[in-house]
Design a protein around this motif. Structure first.
Motif, PDB file in Angstrom:
ATOM      1  N   LEU A 138      15.488  -2.675  -5.044  1.00 37.97           N
ATOM      2  CA  LEU A 138      14.113  -2.438  -5.104  1.00 37.97           C
ATOM      3  C   LEU A 138      14.027  -1.470  -6.626  1.00 37.97           C
ATOM      4  O   LEU A 138      12.826  -1.039  -6.845  1.00 37.97           O
ATOM      5  CB  LEU A 138      13.646  -1.345  -4.036  1.00 37.97           C
ATOM      6  CG  LEU A 138      13.334  -2.234  -2.775  1.00 37.97           C
ATOM      7  CD1 LEU A 138      13.240  -1.139  -1.518  1.00 37.97           C
ATOM      8  CD2 LEU A 138      12.263  -3.236  -2.849  1.00 37.97           C
ATOM      9  N   SER A 139      15.202  -1.190  -7.158  1.00 40.56           N
ATOM     10  CA  SER A 139      15.236  -0.475  -8.405  1.00 40.56           C
ATOM     11  C   SER A 139      14.342  -1.136  -9.593  1.00 40.56           C
ATOM     12  O   SER A 139      14.177  -2.423  -9.544  1.00 40.56           O
ATOM     13  CB  SER A 139      16.516  -0.086  -8.757  1.00 40.56           C
ATOM     14  OG  SER A 139      17.270  -1.371  -9.314  1.00 40.56           O
ATOM     15  N   VAL A 186      10.544   0.844   0.923  1.00 38.84           N
ATOM     16  CA  VAL A 186       9.774   1.560   0.090  1.00 38.84           C
ATOM     17  C   VAL A 186       9.843   3.012  -0.108  1.00 38.84           C
ATOM     18  O   VAL A 186      10.137   3.397  -1.104  1.00 38.84           O
ATOM     19  CB  VAL A 186       8.492   1.038   0.270  1.00 38.84           C
ATOM     20  CG1 VAL A 186       7.429   1.560  -0.954  1.00 38.84           C
ATOM     21  CG2 VAL A 186       8.158  -0.425   0.141  1.00 38.84           C
ATOM     22  N   PHE A 187       9.870   3.502   1.184  1.00 39.66           N
ATOM     23  CA  PHE A 187       9.901   5.129   1.287  1.00 39.66           C
ATOM     24  C   PHE A 187      11.119   5.723   0.918  1.00 39.66           C
ATOM     25  O   PHE A 187      11.124   6.427   0.259  1.00 39.66           O
ATOM     26  CB  PHE A 187       9.633   5.612   2.620  1.00 39.66           C
ATOM     27  CG  PHE A 187       7.958   5.759   2.893  1.00 39.66           C
ATOM     28  CD1 PHE A 187       7.192   6.751   2.487  1.00 39.66           C
ATOM     29  CD2 PHE A 187       7.220   4.663   3.541  1.00 39.66           C
ATOM     30  CE1 PHE A 187       6.004   7.029   2.738  1.00 39.66           C
ATOM     31  CE2 PHE A 187       5.923   4.822   3.664  1.00 39.66           C
ATOM     32  CZ  PHE A 187       5.205   5.826   3.231  1.00 39.66           C
ATOM     33  N   LYS A 244       0.900  -1.204  -0.095  1.00 37.09           N
ATOM     34  CA  LYS A 244       0.024  -0.025   0.156  1.00 37.09           C
ATOM     35  C   LYS A 244       0.869   1.248   0.015  1.00 37.09           C
ATOM     36  O   LYS A 244       0.421   2.258  -0.424  1.00 37.09           O
ATOM     37  CB  LYS A 244      -0.935   0.142   1.203  1.00 37.09           C
ATOM     38  CG  LYS A 244      -2.124  -1.026   1.115  1.00 37.09           C
ATOM     39  CD  LYS A 244      -2.767  -0.938   0.226  1.00 37.09           C
ATOM     40  CE  LYS A 244      -4.169  -1.892   0.183  1.00 37.09           C
ATOM     41  NZ  LYS A 244      -4.881  -2.246  -1.266  1.00 37.09           N
ATOM     42  N   ALA A 245       2.013   1.292   0.669  1.00 36.11           N
ATOM     43  CA  ALA A 245       2.857   2.350   0.519  1.00 36.11           C
ATOM     44  C   ALA A 245       3.268   2.831  -0.755  1.00 36.11           C
ATOM     45  O   ALA A 245       3.320   3.672  -1.234  1.00 36.11           O
ATOM     46  CB  ALA A 245       4.109   2.008   1.640  1.00 36.11           C
ATOM     47  N   ARG A 246       3.576   1.523  -1.508  1.00 35.64           N
ATOM     48  CA  ARG A 246       4.134   1.808  -2.669  1.00 35.64           C
ATOM     49  C   ARG A 246       3.168   2.302  -3.662  1.00 35.64           C
ATOM     50  O   ARG A 246       3.162   2.988  -4.669  1.00 35.64           O
ATOM     51  CB  ARG A 246       4.403   0.366  -3.426  1.00 35.64           C
ATOM     52  CG  ARG A 246       5.287   0.296  -4.812  1.00 35.64           C
ATOM     53  CD  ARG A 246       5.630  -1.005  -5.026  1.00 35.64           C
ATOM     54  NE  ARG A 246       6.774  -1.302  -4.447  1.00 35.64           N
ATOM     55  CZ  ARG A 246       8.043  -1.013  -5.053  1.00 35.64           C
ATOM     56  NH1 ARG A 246       8.146  -0.107  -6.098  1.00 35.64           N
ATOM     57  NH2 ARG A 246       9.119  -1.369  -4.216  1.00 35.64           N
ATOM     58  N   LYS A 247       1.745   1.674  -3.399  1.00 35.46           N
ATOM     59  CA  LYS A 247       0.839   2.229  -4.198  1.00 35.46           C
ATOM     60  C   LYS A 247       0.403   3.669  -3.908  1.00 35.46           C
ATOM     61  O   LYS A 247       0.181   4.578  -5.057  1.00 35.46           O
ATOM     62  CB  LYS A 247      -0.618   1.409  -3.933  1.00 35.46           C
ATOM     63  CG  LYS A 247      -2.019   1.810  -4.589  1.00 35.46           C
ATOM     64  CD  LYS A 247      -2.693   2.519  -3.910  1.00 35.46           C
ATOM     65  CE  LYS A 247      -4.115   2.714  -4.607  1.00 35.46           C
ATOM     66  NZ  LYS A 247      -4.936   3.914  -3.855  1.00 35.46           N
ATOM     67  N   LEU A 248       0.602   4.251  -2.789  1.00 36.71           N
ATOM     68  CA  LEU A 248       0.384   5.671  -2.297  1.00 36.71           C
ATOM     69  C   LEU A 248       1.232   6.547  -3.112  1.00 36.71           C
ATOM     70  O   LEU A 248       0.914   7.403  -3.636  1.00 36.71           O
ATOM     71  CB  LEU A 248       0.217   5.958  -1.001  1.00 36.71           C
ATOM     72  CG  LEU A 248      -0.918   5.489  -0.211  1.00 36.71           C
ATOM     73  CD1 LEU A 248      -0.785   5.161   1.429  1.00 36.71           C
ATOM     74  CD2 LEU A 248      -2.126   6.245  -0.465  1.00 36.71           C
TER      75      LEU A 248
END
Lengths: 443, 417
Positions: B187-188, A154-155, A126-130
């Motif tokens: 993650l890239s 992710v951030f 969800k973090a990636r989606k946001l």
């Protein structure tokens, strides 16, 4: 009959299960692909524009012009929802207030709410989606350290911005996270000092749930006890959600500590305090100080089971500031008279105002600009729990430490407070007894 | 000549759509956003698990509630490699805050990627083989098999939570972002696309493998076992061996999914191992249509995209929609999405060709059938086709011939057991 069967078999070869399967699958998968490609297309174009350029001209990145998206990422379902829904409510309250007062830099905040579902990979997704899909300027969210650890990479990878509202075990800083809850020097270490200095404890028993926060907190406490020359009477962990304490309580009876430092989380507190009381202990004979029990948890435990014991936080519903009176009134008006406010709820609320102040200082919604604004300015706001100052270096907050005692009506009254806000020190720098801890963890 | 053309056409009909789908998925990175791609990659790893589960449940009739365990063990194995890569020459962060100062001996070999991948695949398979052998040898069947596998899953996940110093506890193994591949962060987008493509290829290979297994004589035996185990045993086959093999295979497939899951999601925790995720895996297969393989893939994608869509659109009440979807499919389409569609196609085909309706089971694999009540079906049908009546393809005649051939020689010998 026989002939018919042969014809059928001839056709049957073409209609063999394999081809039938594949045909059906082709149709279905095509529709799925189409479904996920269609809404994604505009976003894909948008992500190609480097984030830094959007920042320079904040008006350019939102074509609709007068709104800016902000993410709210908490568990709205699953075991953590009981705690996190209240924080989400407080965050939305602050967003509504800011919008009512004209927004930020002339833009209205548009909250995008996502459910982390008490599941760490879901939080990461969800973090990636946001960040990637919704292109939110900031995310307010997470509760458990596990969920924060899950979204942190992710951030950092996507250069997003997270405001994390809960006290935690420290030993972490990220350029992409602002921590509005307490780190150990603002909660745990003063809690131990209180037991030793104010209550005169000579031996302390450590009790916690078996996960990262209690274990790390106790690592710090043990170093502190050794430095203070206090006896470690024992150290016990129960699995998250564990409710069986009879063995541990007999161990406590045997160890005869002067006080217990409690890092239990969630339901375990309810079971522990009931069984502790049934075993004949009172706050006078053996005081317990808790760091994960706030007003909301006291309601679950029952005030009669926990009255007289201590907690360590930065805010209580009873904290006497004009801002808090307004906040408690607004929160109750929005969500019901029977709701209580607590430390993480307050942190989830004022975090939005901290971000607003940073954005206004930066004159931009860009993550890098906001981060720079935190370093270059002394951002101060009057939060319900007292004055808050942003420490640009660690991106933690200066917060006032408050030790409270639980009263018979389920609220908490302050019995000790630090002299003004305490400078955040998540890596425990300059504390000689904690030197080894920070070194090992810094990576 | 004409016959050859027809064979070619049949082959094309059979594998053409498969190749087109695979190609489409391989091209997907060109068309969809990085976020949707990461989602799709994750869901495709779920589809791999589902194919393995369909193999053992849809074809073998054994509902395993332990797939989450094998999946997670595979994921942990590869996560250990990634964590060591990300930590450089320090010990992983969670070990430090759990009080360890040195890397445990069993972690050390996982710094070798080849060892990590092999161990991640072999260890869960081995566990499945050993556990499976003892379960099947004791002739544990049906719901008791499900309960044992579920207990095993629960046990292991609690144990993993407790061993925080070695497994990362509830947090699991995370923060793998500083692991570098060819100088690029894990993650890239480049590295992520690489893992996505690997997932598509693995799913395609697993599907072909599963299709091959189910079409083979072994597959027929598996279906025969599902429908009437006693009869297969009397015919002289050893059900323990067959069941253990397929259980091991499905565990290995789940572990492969785990290996592909971790680098794309960046975290594995005991939450993925528990009872609930394992039950969800069963739901994917049931919803897509068991005993079809394609249904498993479709089910995994539909449920997960549905979950993602509903939770994005209605974050507060999305679970009700998902629940409704499950209930609706189970009540209205008990054969699952693909199973029902296939029944529909069959009905159409029969209508067009004017074949008798009763012939329908010849073609539709009728994925939803009472698993343990195979007797009546085989007893009522022609006695010339024992054991394999349910196999349902045009080749069933030959299949039953191969199945029944040993009966004359061994059935008498083993009949008494």
């Amino acid at each position: 009959m026989a002939q018919k069967f042969r014809i059928a078999r001839g056709w049957g070869k073409l209609w063999r299960i394999g081809s039938l399967h594949s045909l059906v699958a082709l149709l279905l998968l095509l529709s799925i692909l189409a479904g996920c490609a269609a809404p994604a297309a505009p976003a894909a174009e948008a992500t190609e524009a480097p984030a830094a350029e959007e920042a320079a001209a904040p008006a350019a990145d939102a074509p609709e012009g007068d709104t800016i998206k902000v993410g709210v990422l908490h568990s709205l379902s699953g075991t953590m929802s009981i705690s996190e829904v209240s924080v989400k409510d407080a965050t939305l309250l602050a967003i509504d207030e800011i919008n009512a007062a004209g927004g930020i830099l002339g833009k209205m905040l548009e909250p995008v709410i996502e459910d982390g579902a008490s599941d760490w990979p879901t939080f990461a997704e969800k973090a990636r989606k946001l960040i990637q899909q919704d292109q939110v300027a900031v995310v307010f969210g997470c509760w458990t350290s596990a969920s924060r650890k899950a979204v942190l990479p992710v951030f950092e990878e996507l250069n997003g911005l997270l405001f994390y509202p809960v006290q935690y075990e420290g030993l972490e800083t990220s350029p992409n996270i602002f921590y509005t809850g307490a780190e150990p020097t603002q909660q745990i270490i003063p809690g131990v000092d209180f037991l030793v200095n104010e209550l005169g404890a000579k031996s302390i028993y450590l009790l916690g749930s078996d996960y990262v926060f209690p274990r790390t907190a106790n690592l710090i406490i043990k170093a502190q006890l050794e430095h203070l020359g206090i006896t470690l009477a024992g150290e016990e962990y129960v699995p998250l959600g564990g409710t069986e304490f009879s063995t541990i309580i007999s161990k406590i009876e045997e160890a005869k500590p002067d006080a217990i430092f409690n890092t239990l989380n969630g339901d375990s507190n309810v079971a522990f305090f009931k069984q502790f009381k049934d075993a004949g202990f009172t706050a006078e004979t053996l005081p317990v100080i808790s760091v994960s029990v706030a007003e909301e948890e006291v309601r679950g435990i029952g005030a009669e089971n926990i009255a007289g014991h201590y907690v360590s936080w930065n805010y209580y519903q009873t904290t006497d500031t004009p801002e808090n009176k307004a906040f408690v009134a607004a929160y109750k008006a929005a969500y019901g008279e029977d709701r209580v406010t607590a430390d993480p709820i307050e942190a989830g609320y004022f975090g939005v105002y901290v971000w607003k102040a940073l954005v206004e200082a930066a004159g931009s919604f860009d993550v890098d600009a906001v981060r720079a604004a935190a370093k270059e300015n002394d951002i101060e706001i009057a939060a319900p729990g007292g004055p808050i100052k942003v420490d640009g270096e660690t991106q933690h907050m200066y917060k006032t430490v408050r030790i409270g005692q639980i009263t018979d009506d389920g609220l908490i009254t302050e019995v000790w407070a630090s002299d003004g806000p305490v400078k955040p020190n998540p890596w425990l720098k300059g504390i000689d007894w904690a030197e080894g801890l920070a070194e090992g963890a810094s990576q | 000549m004409k016959n050859q053309n027809r064979t070619f056409l049949a082959l094309l009909m059979r594998w053409g759509p498969f190749l087109i789908i695979t190609a489409l998925f391989l091209l997907a990175p060109q068309f969809i956003s990085p976020f949707r791609l990461s989602q799709l990659g994750k869901f495709l790893t779920f589809a791999i698990i589902a194919v393995g589960l369909d193999l053992i449940w849809g074809y073998g009739g054994m509902m395993s509630l332990g797939q989450g365990l094998f999946f997670s063990l595979g994921a942990y194995g590869f996560a250990m490699y990634l964590k060591l890569l990300a930590s450089g020459d320090k010990i992983p962060d969670f070990m430090f805050w759990s009080g360890l100062t040195e890397l445990p001996w069993f972690w050390a070999p996982f710094s070798n990627p080849l060892f990590a991948v092999v161990a991640a695949l072999v260890i869960p398979s081995l566990i499945a083989a050993i556990v499976g052998y003892f379960i099947f040898r004791s002739r544990v069947q049906g719901v008791y098999f499900s309960i044992i596998t579920q207990a095993l899953t629960l046990l292991t996940s609690i144990w993993f939570v407790g061993q925080q110093a070695y497994t990362g506890g509830t947090n699991g193994i995370t923060n793998l972002g500083s692991a570098k591949f060819f100088g690029q962060s894990l993650l890239s987008t480049g590295v992520q696309t690489g893992f996505y493509l690997a997932t598509v290829i693995c799913l395609a290979l697993v599907y072909v493998l599963a299709r091959w297994v189910t079409d083979s004589r072994f597959g027929r035996l598996l279906i025969a076992l599902r429908d009437d185990e006693a009869r297969v045993r009397f015919l002289g086959y050893d059900p323990v061996l067959i069941k253990t093999l397929v259980f091991t295979l499905s565990a290995g497939i789940a572990a492969l999914a785990g290996v592909l899951f971790v680098p794309q999601v960046g975290i594995i925790s005991p939450a993925n191992m528990g009872v609930v995720p394992s039950i969800e895996m069963v739901i994917w297969v049931a919803l897509g249509g068991r005993g079809t393989l394609i249904g498993a893939i479709v089910g995994a994608l539909v449920v997960n995209f549905g979950r993602s869509y509903f939770s994005e659109t209605y974050p507060e009440i999305w679970q009700y929609f998902l629940g409704l979807l499950f209930v609706a499919v189970v009540l209205l389409f008990p054969a699952g999405i693909v199973g029902s569609l296939m029944q529909g196609f069959n009905w159409l085909r029969i209508r067009i060709q004017g074949e008798p309706m009763s012939d329908m089971t010849e073609y539709g694999t009728t994925p939803y059938r009472p698993i343990t009540l195979g007797h009546s079906a085989s007893n009522l049908s022609a006695p010339a086709a024992p054991a394999a009546t349910s196999t349902s393809t045009a080749t069933s005649a030959t299949a039953s011939a191969t199945v029944s051939s040993p009966s004359s020689t061994t059935a008498t010998a083993k009949g008494g057991s």
